[in-house]
Design a protein around this motif. Structure first.
Motif, PDB file in Angstrom:
ATOM      1  N   MET A   5       0.854  -1.204   0.000  1.00  0.00           N
ATOM      2  CA  MET A   5       0.000   0.000   0.000  1.00  0.00           C
ATOM      3  C   MET A   5       0.879   1.239   0.000  1.00  0.00           C
ATOM      4  SD  MET A   5      -3.259   1.021   0.236  1.00  0.00           S
ATOM      5  CE  MET A   5      -4.314  -0.090   1.172  1.00  0.00           C
ATOM      6  N   SER A   6       0.711   2.050  -1.030  1.00  0.00           N
ATOM      7  CA  SER A   6       1.612   3.191  -1.160  1.00  0.00           C
ATOM      8  C   SER A   6       1.222   4.307  -0.203  1.00  0.00           C
ATOM      9  CB  SER A   6       1.603   3.709  -2.593  1.00  0.00           C
ATOM     10  OG  SER A   6       0.338   4.205  -2.912  1.00  0.00           O
ATOM     11  N   ALA A   7       2.211   5.143   0.106  1.00  0.00           N
ATOM     12  CA  ALA A   7       2.000   6.258   1.023  1.00  0.00           C
ATOM     13  C   ALA A   7       1.118   7.308   0.353  1.00  0.00           C
ATOM     14  CB  ALA A   7       3.351   6.858   1.395  1.00  0.00           C
ATOM     15  N   PRO A   8       0.353   8.074   1.146  1.00  0.00           N
ATOM     16  CA  PRO A   8      -0.467   9.141   0.566  1.00  0.00           C
ATOM     17  C   PRO A   8       0.425  10.180  -0.123  1.00  0.00           C
ATOM     18  CG  PRO A   8      -0.987   8.802   2.896  1.00  0.00           C
ATOM     19  CD  PRO A   8       0.226   7.989   2.592  1.00  0.00           C
ATOM     20  N   LEU A   9      -0.097  10.798  -1.178  1.00  0.00           N
ATOM     21  CA  LEU A   9       0.613  11.880  -1.851  1.00  0.00           C
ATOM     22  C   LEU A   9       0.115  13.207  -1.283  1.00  0.00           C
ATOM     23  CD1 LEU A   9       0.410  10.592  -5.533  1.00  0.00           C
ATOM     24  CD2 LEU A   9       2.344  10.430  -3.966  1.00  0.00           C
ATOM     25  N   ASN A  60       0.624  17.451  -1.177  1.00  0.00           N
ATOM     26  CA  ASN A  60       1.198  18.618  -1.835  1.00  0.00           C
ATOM     27  C   ASN A  60       0.935  19.858  -0.985  1.00  0.00           C
ATOM     28  OD1 ASN A  60       1.967  20.701  -3.499  1.00  0.00           O
ATOM     29  ND2 ASN A  60       1.061  19.820  -5.355  1.00  0.00           N
ATOM     30  N   LYS A  67      -3.154  19.758  -0.994  1.00  0.00           N
ATOM     31  CA  LYS A  67      -3.783  18.674  -1.760  1.00  0.00           C
ATOM     32  C   LYS A  67      -3.335  17.339  -1.187  1.00  0.00           C
ATOM     33  CE  LYS A  67      -3.192  21.366  -5.960  1.00  0.00           C
ATOM     34  NZ  LYS A  67      -2.495  21.353  -7.247  1.00  0.00           N
ATOM     35  N   LEU A  75      -3.868  12.978  -1.716  1.00  0.00           N
ATOM     36  CA  LEU A  75      -4.386  11.861  -2.521  1.00  0.00           C
ATOM     37  C   LEU A  75      -3.991  10.574  -1.809  1.00  0.00           C
ATOM     38  CD1 LEU A  75      -5.584  10.692  -5.197  1.00  0.00           C
ATOM     39  CD2 LEU A  75      -3.297  10.869  -6.156  1.00  0.00           C
ATOM     40  N   ILE A  76      -4.962   9.720  -1.562  1.00  0.00           N
ATOM     41  CA  ILE A  76      -4.660   8.492  -0.819  1.00  0.00           C
ATOM     42  C   ILE A  76      -5.222   7.273  -1.536  1.00  0.00           C
ATOM     43  CG2 ILE A  76      -6.730   8.694   0.643  1.00  0.00           C
ATOM     44  CD1 ILE A  76      -4.784   7.595   2.930  1.00  0.00           C
ATOM     45  N   SER A  77      -4.486   6.178  -1.432  1.00  0.00           N
ATOM     46  CA  SER A  77      -4.883   4.936  -2.078  1.00  0.00           C
ATOM     47  C   SER A  77      -5.902   4.204  -1.209  1.00  0.00           C
ATOM     48  CB  SER A  77      -3.621   4.079  -2.254  1.00  0.00           C
ATOM     49  OG  SER A  77      -3.939   2.792  -2.687  1.00  0.00           O
ATOM     50  N   ALA A 106     -15.520   8.502  -4.504  1.00  0.00           N
ATOM     51  CA  ALA A 106     -14.815   7.611  -5.426  1.00  0.00           C
ATOM     52  C   ALA A 106     -13.590   6.976  -4.766  1.00  0.00           C
ATOM     53  CB  ALA A 106     -14.388   8.382  -6.663  1.00  0.00           C
ATOM     54  N   ALA A 107     -13.080   5.944  -5.395  1.00  0.00           N
ATOM     55  CA  ALA A 107     -11.850   5.302  -4.933  1.00  0.00           C
ATOM     56  C   ALA A 107     -10.702   6.298  -4.982  1.00  0.00           C
ATOM     57  CB  ALA A 107     -11.527   4.094  -5.805  1.00  0.00           C
ATOM     58  N   ASN A 108      -9.693   6.081  -4.153  1.00  0.00           N
ATOM     59  CA  ASN A 108      -8.498   6.922  -4.104  1.00  0.00           C
ATOM     60  C   ASN A 108      -8.852   8.393  -3.921  1.00  0.00           C
ATOM     61  OD1 ASN A 108      -6.925   4.556  -4.716  1.00  0.00           O
ATOM     62  ND2 ASN A 108      -7.625   4.798  -6.818  1.00  0.00           N
ATOM     63  N   PHE A 151      -9.263  12.234  -3.406  1.00  0.00           N
ATOM     64  CA  PHE A 151      -8.390  13.389  -3.600  1.00  0.00           C
ATOM     65  C   PHE A 151      -9.079  14.592  -2.976  1.00  0.00           C
ATOM     66  CE2 PHE A 151      -7.255  17.035  -6.436  1.00  0.00           C
ATOM     67  CZ  PHE A 151      -5.921  17.115  -6.085  1.00  0.00           C
ATOM     68  N   SER A 153       0.838  15.140  -7.925  1.00  0.00           N
ATOM     69  CA  SER A 153       0.206  14.954  -6.619  1.00  0.00           C
ATOM     70  C   SER A 153      -1.306  14.781  -6.748  1.00  0.00           C
ATOM     71  CB  SER A 153       0.544  16.108  -5.676  1.00  0.00           C
ATOM     72  OG  SER A 153      -0.023  17.298  -6.151  1.00  0.00           O
ATOM     73  N   SER A 154      -1.852  14.869  -7.974  1.00  0.00           N
ATOM     74  CA  SER A 154      -3.281  14.583  -8.131  1.00  0.00           C
ATOM     75  C   SER A 154      -3.522  13.420  -9.092  1.00  0.00           C
ATOM     76  CB  SER A 154      -4.046  15.822  -8.611  1.00  0.00           C
ATOM     77  OG  SER A 154      -3.704  16.136  -9.940  1.00  0.00           O
ATOM     78  N   PRO A 164      -3.747   9.820  -9.838  1.00  0.00           N
ATOM     79  CA  PRO A 164      -3.779   8.616  -9.004  1.00  0.00           C
ATOM     80  C   PRO A 164      -2.828   7.532  -9.497  1.00  0.00           C
ATOM     81  CG  PRO A 164      -5.987   9.245  -9.720  1.00  0.00           C
ATOM     82  CD  PRO A 164      -5.027  10.067 -10.512  1.00  0.00           C
ATOM     83  N   LEU A 174       0.231   6.700  -7.441  1.00  0.00           N
ATOM     84  CA  LEU A 174       0.181   5.769  -6.298  1.00  0.00           C
ATOM     85  C   LEU A 174       0.761   4.417  -6.711  1.00  0.00           C
ATOM     86  CD1 LEU A 174      -3.442   6.644  -5.112  1.00  0.00           C
ATOM     87  CD2 LEU A 174      -1.351   7.220  -3.870  1.00  0.00           C
ATOM     88  N   ASN A 184       4.622   4.752  -7.303  1.00  0.00           N
ATOM     89  CA  ASN A 184       5.366   4.689  -6.039  1.00  0.00           C
ATOM     90  C   ASN A 184       5.422   3.268  -5.491  1.00  0.00           C
ATOM     91  OD1 ASN A 184       5.745   7.401  -6.274  1.00  0.00           O
ATOM     92  ND2 ASN A 184       4.169   7.976  -4.796  1.00  0.00           N
ATOM     93  N   ASP A 185       4.310   2.540  -5.628  1.00  0.00           N
ATOM     94  CA  ASP A 185       4.329   1.115  -5.236  1.00  0.00           C
ATOM     95  C   ASP A 185       5.335   0.349  -6.078  1.00  0.00           C
ATOM     96  OD1 ASP A 185       2.499   1.135  -3.215  1.00  0.00           O
ATOM     97  OD2 ASP A 185       0.784   0.548  -4.452  1.00  0.00           O
ATOM     98  N   LYS A 244      -2.401  -5.709  -8.624  1.00  0.00           N
ATOM     99  CA  LYS A 244      -1.830  -4.435  -8.207  1.00  0.00           C
ATOM    100  C   LYS A 244      -0.314  -4.414  -8.401  1.00  0.00           C
ATOM    101  CE  LYS A 244      -2.039  -0.886  -4.811  1.00  0.00           C
ATOM    102  NZ  LYS A 244      -2.841   0.255  -4.793  1.00  0.00           N
ATOM    103  N   TYR A 266      -4.904   5.331 -15.472  1.00  0.00           N
ATOM    104  CA  TYR A 266      -5.974   5.404 -14.476  1.00  0.00           C
ATOM    105  C   TYR A 266      -7.232   5.840 -15.178  1.00  0.00           C
ATOM    106  CZ  TYR A 266      -8.240   6.084  -9.980  1.00  0.00           C
ATOM    107  OH  TYR A 266      -9.075   5.978  -8.907  1.00  0.00           O
ATOM    108  N   GLN A 325     -12.063   3.432 -11.787  1.00  0.00           N
ATOM    109  CA  GLN A 325     -11.585   3.832 -10.460  1.00  0.00           C
ATOM    110  C   GLN A 325     -10.322   3.081 -10.066  1.00  0.00           C
ATOM    111  OE1 GLN A 325     -14.319   4.565  -7.315  1.00  0.00           O
ATOM    112  NE2 GLN A 325     -15.980   5.031  -8.696  1.00  0.00           N
TER     113      GLN A 325
END
Lengths: 106, 260
Positions: A1-5, A7, A21, A23-25, A68-70, A72, B51-52, B54, B57, B60-61, B128, B204, B209
């Motif tokens: 699980m990646s870290a949140p982005l 900004n 800003k 953004l989270i997975s 929605a997923a992820n 922002f 940073s926006s 998706p 993500l 980075n993984d 994933k 994406y 989603q």
């Protein structure tokens, strides 16, 4: 699980309005969908987000299944002092994720 | 795609195909446009800001997976810094694989590395992990021109892909070309019909989603025209990927892209 982005501007002038800003997975499973086996997929969402600025809460959001997923988020605050932003997401099944960001205010 | 959205799609598609006589032939190089150009301003902004977007993500993984040892080796132990060694690689795939005697896409290359060099079990398609590694590798080619297809041994497979692209299929009995060569830029269920250049995969998709591969996209298109979908990894899928990349030669990569 990646870290949140995250900004956040590295620096800002005192009194300046800055955009933050995040953004989270996260799959944000609604709890309304059925799997191919006909069984309801249980809800699994983030329910709450809180941002603090040097310990003071500046932004809070509640999330619901329609998000929605992820997810922002963009929100704004006034750069008042150098220090730390702390972000926390909490949700179903004991979900918890945190992140921090530093800012220098001149 | 949901059954309801698919029904609407099919209806609109049928209407579009009846209303507009098919123009002829492939798109001239000067008229080629990335799918990015058909998007709304909001979606473009979302893609352009790391940073926006998706997709980052997954990137980075993928970077974390790149450095993680599986068995004896990590990807990095052989390939070093991906920012150097993987630069431009995704812009050359699918490539001809001499051992198999057929083209191989980037996903199969990653799996093959994993099986042969790391002695590990392969990732599932659309997992994933596989998408993350693919996104991380593809990210290193951002802005670089697509160069797929310079190997002469690929020629029969490119032709096979071209034939598939122009073959009428499914209950709606239409080909890829009838939308993406002949009727691009027109509207389908409120969306622009793009030219279908695979510059940004894995990408994406807001509708999904999640991040998805070009093969997933091809399967979704075939499902949309009510045709039999090829299984993941099928030679037909790879031939189509190959043809589409050759068709987009010279266009800039923008992986991981965001698409509606």
């Amino acid at each position: 699980m990646s870290a949140p982005l995250i900004n956040v501007p590295k620096s800002a002038k005192r009194g300046e309005i800055i955009a933050i800003k995040t953004l989270i997975s996260h799959e944000m499973e609604t709890g309304f969908r059925y799997g191919s086996n006909g069984v309801l997929i249980p809800r699994n969402i983030i329910t709450e987000f809180v941002c603090t600025y040097n310990g003071d809460e500046i932004f809070r959001a509640n999330f619901y299944p329609a998000v929605a997923a992820n997810p922002f988020l963009t929100f704004y605050t006034v750069a008042s002092a150098s220090g730390k932003f702390a972000f926390q997401w909490t949700g179903d099944n004991g979900y918890s994720e945190t992140a921090t960001a530093e800012i220098v205010v001149e | 795609m949901s059954a309801r959205a698919d029904g609407l799609f099919a209806l609109c598609l049928a209407t579009l195909m009846h209303a507009i006589p098919a123009a002829a032939g492939e798109i001239a190089a000067a008229d080629r446009r990335s799918d990015y150009e058909f998007m709304s301003r909001d979606t473009r902004v979302m893609q352009d800001d790391d940073s926006s977007n998706p997709g980052m993500l997954w990137v980075n993984d993928g970077e974390a997976l790149w450095t993680r040892k599986v068995g004896e080796f990590s990807c990095m132990d052989c390939h070093g810094d991906a920012r150097v060694s993987m630069k431009g690689v995704a812009a050359r795939y699918p490539v001809f694989d001499a051992i198999r005697g057929r083209p191989m896409d980037l996903e199969e290359r990653i799996m093959s590395c994993r099986i042969n060099h790391q002695n590990a079990t392969p990732f599932a398609y659309e997992s994933k992990e596989l998408l993350a590694l693919e996104a991380f590798v593809a990210r290193q080619s951002r802005g670089m021109p697509i160069e797929t297809g310079s190997d002469a041994r690929l020629k029969p497979f490119i032709e096979a892909g071209r034939e598939l692209f122009n073959r009428r299929q499914g209950q709606l009995n239409i080909s890829c070309a009838q939308c993406h060569d002949d009727n691009w830029g027109k509207r389908l269920a409120g969306n622009a019909v793009p030219q279908g250049h695979p510059t940004g995969y894995p990408l994406y998709r807001l509708e999904w989603q999640t991040l998805g591969s070009l093969q997933r996209r091809l399967r979704a298109c075939l499902f949309g025209v009510r045709a039999e979908t090829y299984p993941f990894g099928a030679p037909e899928n790879v031939a189509l990927e190959l043809y589409l990349m050759v068709r987009a030669r010279g266009m800039a990569m923008d992986a991981p892209a965001v698409r509606p």
